[in-house]
Enzyme design. Structure first.
Site, PDB file in Angstrom:
ATOM      1  N   ARG A  43       0.848  -1.192   0.000  1.00  0.00           N
ATOM      2  CA  ARG A  43       0.000   0.000   0.000  1.00  0.00           C
ATOM      3  C   ARG A  43       0.884   1.242   0.000  1.00  0.00           C
ATOM      4  NH1 ARG A  43      -5.136   0.055   4.025  1.00  0.00           N
ATOM      5  NH2 ARG A  43      -5.792  -1.465   2.489  1.00  0.00           N
ATOM      6  N   LYS A  79       2.564  -7.856   4.754  1.00  0.00           N
ATOM      7  CA  LYS A  79       2.055  -6.645   4.097  1.00  0.00           C
ATOM      8  C   LYS A  79       3.196  -5.643   4.026  1.00  0.00           C
ATOM      9  CE  LYS A  79      -1.945  -4.952   2.574  1.00  0.00           C
ATOM     10  NZ  LYS A  79      -3.063  -5.640   1.919  1.00  0.00           N
ATOM     11  N   SER A 145      -8.739 -11.370 -11.174  1.00  0.00           N
ATOM     12  CA  SER A 145      -9.062 -12.181  -9.991  1.00  0.00           C
ATOM     13  C   SER A 145     -10.550 -12.140  -9.662  1.00  0.00           C
ATOM     14  CB  SER A 145      -8.259 -11.681  -8.784  1.00  0.00           C
ATOM     15  OG  SER A 145      -8.678 -10.372  -8.462  1.00  0.00           O
ATOM     16  N   GLY A 179     -23.676  -2.916  -5.710  1.00  0.00           N
ATOM     17  CA  GLY A 179     -22.466  -2.826  -6.526  1.00  0.00           C
ATOM     18  C   GLY A 179     -22.453  -3.844  -7.646  1.00  0.00           C
ATOM     19  N   LYS A 182     -16.865  -5.444 -11.000  1.00  0.00           N
ATOM     20  CA  LYS A 182     -16.218  -6.655 -11.534  1.00  0.00           C
ATOM     21  C   LYS A 182     -16.774  -7.926 -10.891  1.00  0.00           C
ATOM     22  CE  LYS A 182     -12.023  -5.010 -10.704  1.00  0.00           C
ATOM     23  NZ  LYS A 182     -12.274  -3.570 -10.445  1.00  0.00           N
ATOM     24  N   ALA A 242     -19.684  -3.694  -2.886  1.00  0.00           N
ATOM     25  CA  ALA A 242     -19.145  -2.357  -3.176  1.00  0.00           C
ATOM     26  C   ALA A 242     -18.111  -2.010  -2.108  1.00  0.00           C
ATOM     27  CB  ALA A 242     -20.279  -1.338  -3.257  1.00  0.00           C
ATOM     28  N   ALA A 264     -17.568  -7.685  -0.660  1.00  0.00           N
ATOM     29  CA  ALA A 264     -16.913  -6.483  -0.130  1.00  0.00           C
ATOM     30  C   ALA A 264     -16.040  -6.823   1.076  1.00  0.00           C
ATOM     31  CB  ALA A 264     -17.965  -5.449   0.252  1.00  0.00           C
TER      32      ALA A 264
HETATM   33  P1  NAD Z   1     -15.382  -2.647  -8.622  1.00  0.00           P
HETATM   34  O1  NAD Z   1     -14.737  -1.329  -8.371  1.00  0.00           O
HETATM   35  O2  NAD Z   1     -15.210  -3.296  -9.946  1.00  0.00           O
HETATM   36  O3  NAD Z   1     -16.967  -2.532  -8.367  1.00  0.00           O
HETATM   37  C1  NAD Z   1     -17.549  -1.825  -7.322  1.00  0.00           C
HETATM   38  C2  NAD Z   1     -18.924  -1.351  -7.800  1.00  0.00           C
HETATM   39  O4  NAD Z   1     -19.615  -0.807  -6.684  1.00  0.00           O
HETATM   40  C3  NAD Z   1     -18.829  -0.237  -8.856  1.00  0.00           C
HETATM   41  O5  NAD Z   1     -19.675  -0.563  -9.946  1.00  0.00           O
HETATM   42  C4  NAD Z   1     -19.307   0.997  -8.106  1.00  0.00           C
HETATM   43  O6  NAD Z   1     -19.976   1.921  -8.952  1.00  0.00           O
HETATM   44  C5  NAD Z   1     -20.234   0.400  -7.077  1.00  0.00           C
HETATM   45  N1  NAD Z   1     -20.430   1.218  -5.877  1.00  0.00           N
HETATM   46  C6  NAD Z   1     -19.508   1.913  -5.175  1.00  0.00           C
HETATM   47  N2  NAD Z   1     -20.088   2.528  -4.125  1.00  0.00           N
HETATM   48  C7  NAD Z   1     -21.393   2.200  -4.167  1.00  0.00           C
HETATM   49  C8  NAD Z   1     -22.517   2.530  -3.367  1.00  0.00           C
HETATM   50  N3  NAD Z   1     -22.416   3.331  -2.305  1.00  0.00           N
HETATM   51  N4  NAD Z   1     -23.723   2.014  -3.704  1.00  0.00           N
HETATM   52  C9  NAD Z   1     -23.854   1.204  -4.777  1.00  0.00           C
HETATM   53  N5  NAD Z   1     -22.831   0.878  -5.584  1.00  0.00           N
HETATM   54  C10 NAD Z   1     -21.612   1.364  -5.272  1.00  0.00           C
HETATM   55  O7  NAD Z   1     -14.876  -3.591  -7.440  1.00  0.00           O
HETATM   56  P2  NAD Z   1     -14.883  -5.185  -7.384  1.00  0.00           P
HETATM   57  O8  NAD Z   1     -13.584  -5.696  -7.862  1.00  0.00           O
HETATM   58  O9  NAD Z   1     -16.154  -5.714  -7.972  1.00  0.00           O
HETATM   59  O10 NAD Z   1     -14.910  -5.415  -5.807  1.00  0.00           O
HETATM   60  C11 NAD Z   1     -16.077  -5.202  -5.045  1.00  0.00           C
HETATM   61  C12 NAD Z   1     -15.780  -5.406  -3.564  1.00  0.00           C
HETATM   62  O11 NAD Z   1     -15.244  -6.718  -3.366  1.00  0.00           O
HETATM   63  C13 NAD Z   1     -14.718  -4.451  -2.996  1.00  0.00           C
HETATM   64  O12 NAD Z   1     -15.025  -4.190  -1.648  1.00  0.00           O
HETATM   65  C14 NAD Z   1     -13.440  -5.266  -3.068  1.00  0.00           C
HETATM   66  O13 NAD Z   1     -12.489  -4.849  -2.110  1.00  0.00           O
HETATM   67  C15 NAD Z   1     -13.966  -6.647  -2.758  1.00  0.00           C
HETATM   68  N6  NAD Z   1     -13.100  -7.722  -3.276  1.00  0.00           N
HETATM   69  C16 NAD Z   1     -12.857  -7.834  -4.614  1.00  0.00           C
HETATM   70  C17 NAD Z   1     -12.024  -8.857  -5.084  1.00  0.00           C
HETATM   71  C18 NAD Z   1     -11.740  -9.022  -6.557  1.00  0.00           C
HETATM   72  O14 NAD Z   1     -11.197 -10.058  -6.920  1.00  0.00           O
HETATM   73  N7  NAD Z   1     -12.068  -8.063  -7.414  1.00  0.00           N
HETATM   74  C19 NAD Z   1     -11.472  -9.775  -4.175  1.00  0.00           C
HETATM   75  C20 NAD Z   1     -11.754  -9.653  -2.807  1.00  0.00           C
HETATM   76  C21 NAD Z   1     -12.581  -8.614  -2.370  1.00  0.00           C
END
Ligand code: NAD
Length: 357
Positions: A43, A79, A145, A179, A182, A242, A264
């Site tokens: 980070r 980390k 991922s 949300g 992805k 989200a 999330a």
């Molecule tokens: P992303 O950024 O692709 O999608 C997040 C979505 O949430 C976006 O479309 C955004 O517009 C929406 N959003 C944000 N704030 C919002 C709100 N207040 N109300 C409604 N929608 C809202 O992220 P992602 O990769 O899909 O990840 C989603 C969550 O899962 C995150 O918390 C992330 O840390 C967690 N996560 C993701 C992964 C991964 O492999 N991508 C792995 C572990 C955890």
């Protein structure tokens, strides 16, 4: 000020990295290598004090030990934090210097992107060390991922549905998804394909519009919801995909669901909110188990990375969630406590008195 070893508590090693030529000031924390070399993102943040950076890296690396145990991967918790402003303090030379510090740990620590760092930064670190994971396919990594993360969420939903409704089927039920990014987007599409009723909120109109069009070709039904109204939707399961902290004093009293299962990170504002959900009869699937698919994929890079192996391992998330639910019922504890106990047991089983590194 407490003594440095007191601050470290159970952490194995803390490395302060100083490279005046590039302005790099970083701290690498290795919490526990019982399961294998330490793994955790790097980070970059303009921490106001070194103490604040140290506190963050100690806390985050401890969390990684638990995440790795929950995902049952051959890595321990670690980390790194770089003290600086990601908007103006970065340089390729800084990340090469960081890479040299990682290389000096000789395989004890693997890292990758986190808040404030990008793959572009790590393309420079990669010139100095092989201990970088989660890189795009173009750099020889395992790529997106969110695919295994989605598989883990769906498996967790199946385990929760089985325990609440006696069937692992996802269709025929109602879900409130926050949300459609992805992970949430892929989860919602799969639920619609299986004939579910999906309510969803997203900040992006385009994401909602796209899902609404997608739903037309599926046996499911789709409903748009405005912002935080998602927390008051009457549904079987709330699926937070989200931001973190969404299970809090304001949202919990509004919930009209039987369970919460989502991707999330850090969904509970505090551990007490886990107890509150339990008191309200709402089954909470611990987020760090549900969203372990991405970590499983990154960890698999150590063995060359195989899509089939990763998907097989994400199926085990079903069993972990089922185990946590039955243990919490048996011992009359929250699912959060049951998950922590499961991770502790896994660490003890694997330790056999000797650490790997
Ligand atoms: P992303 O950024 O692709 O999608 C997040 C979505 O949430 C976006 O479309 C955004 O517009 C929406 N959003 C944000 N704030 C919002 C709100 N207040 N109300 C409604 N929608 C809202 O992220 P992602 O990769 O899909 O990840 C989603 C969550 O899962 C995150 O918390 C992330 O840390 C967690 N996560 C993701 C992964 C991964 O492999 N991508 C792995 C572990 C955890």
């Amino acid at each position: 000020q407490p003594d440095v070893f007191t601050r470290m508590e159970e952490h194995e090693q803390v490395v302060f990295c100083n490279d005046p030529a590039t302005g790099l000031r970083a701290i690498i924390a290795i919490h526990d290598t019982t399961l294998g070399p330490a793994l955790g993102g790097c980070r970059m943040h303009p921490y106001e004090t070194t103490e604040a950076a140290l506190e963050d890296v100690l806390r985050l690396s401890r969390g990684m030990t638990q995440k790795c145990a929950a995902a049952d991967v051959d890595f321990g918790g670690g980390k790194a934090v770089i003290i600086g402003d990601p908007q103006k303090d970065k340089s390729p030379a800084m990340f090469r210097a960081f890479g040299r510090f990682v290389a000096s740990l000789q395989g004890r620590f693997y890292t990758g992107t986190d808040m404030g760092t990008t793959m572009e930064d790590f393309s420079h670190a990669l010139k100095e060390t092989e201990c970088i994971v989660g890189v795009p396919e173009a750099y020889g990594g395992s790529g997106d991922s969110s695919i295994p993360t989605t598989a883990g969420v769906l498996n967790s939903l199946r385990a929760v549905n089985e325990s609440l409704f006696g069937t692992t089927a996802l269709g025929g039920r109602t879900y409130a998804v926050q949300g459609l990014g992805k992970v949430g987007g892929k989860v919602a599409a799969h639920l619609l394909d299986d004939g579910a009723d999906v309510y969803a909120a997203d900040l992006s109109d385009d994401a909602l519009e796209a899902m609404s069009r997608y739903a037309e070709g599926t046996p499911g039904t789709f409903h748009r919801v405005d912002g935080d109204a998602i927390f008051a939707v009457e549904a079987d399961v709330l699926v937070p995909c989200a931001m973190g902290g969404v299970l809090n004093d304001t949202t919990i009293p509004q919930l009209k669901v039987r369970a919460v299962v989502g991707a999330a990170n850090n969904q509970l504002a505090s551990r007490e909110h886990g107890s509150w959900l339990q008191e309200r009869g709402i089954l909470y699937a611990p987020d760090y188990i549900v969203n372990g698919g991405g970590l499983i994929q990154v960890a698999d890079e150590l063995y060359g990375g195989s899509r089939e192996r990763v998907l097989k391992k994400t199926n085990a998330i079903f069993t972990s969630i089922a185990e946590v639910i039955s243990q919490s019922r048996l011992d009359q504890i929250t699912t959060v406590e049951a998950a922590d106990r499961m991770c502790e047991q896994r660490l003890q089983e694997r330790a056999r008195g000797n650490n790997f590194f």
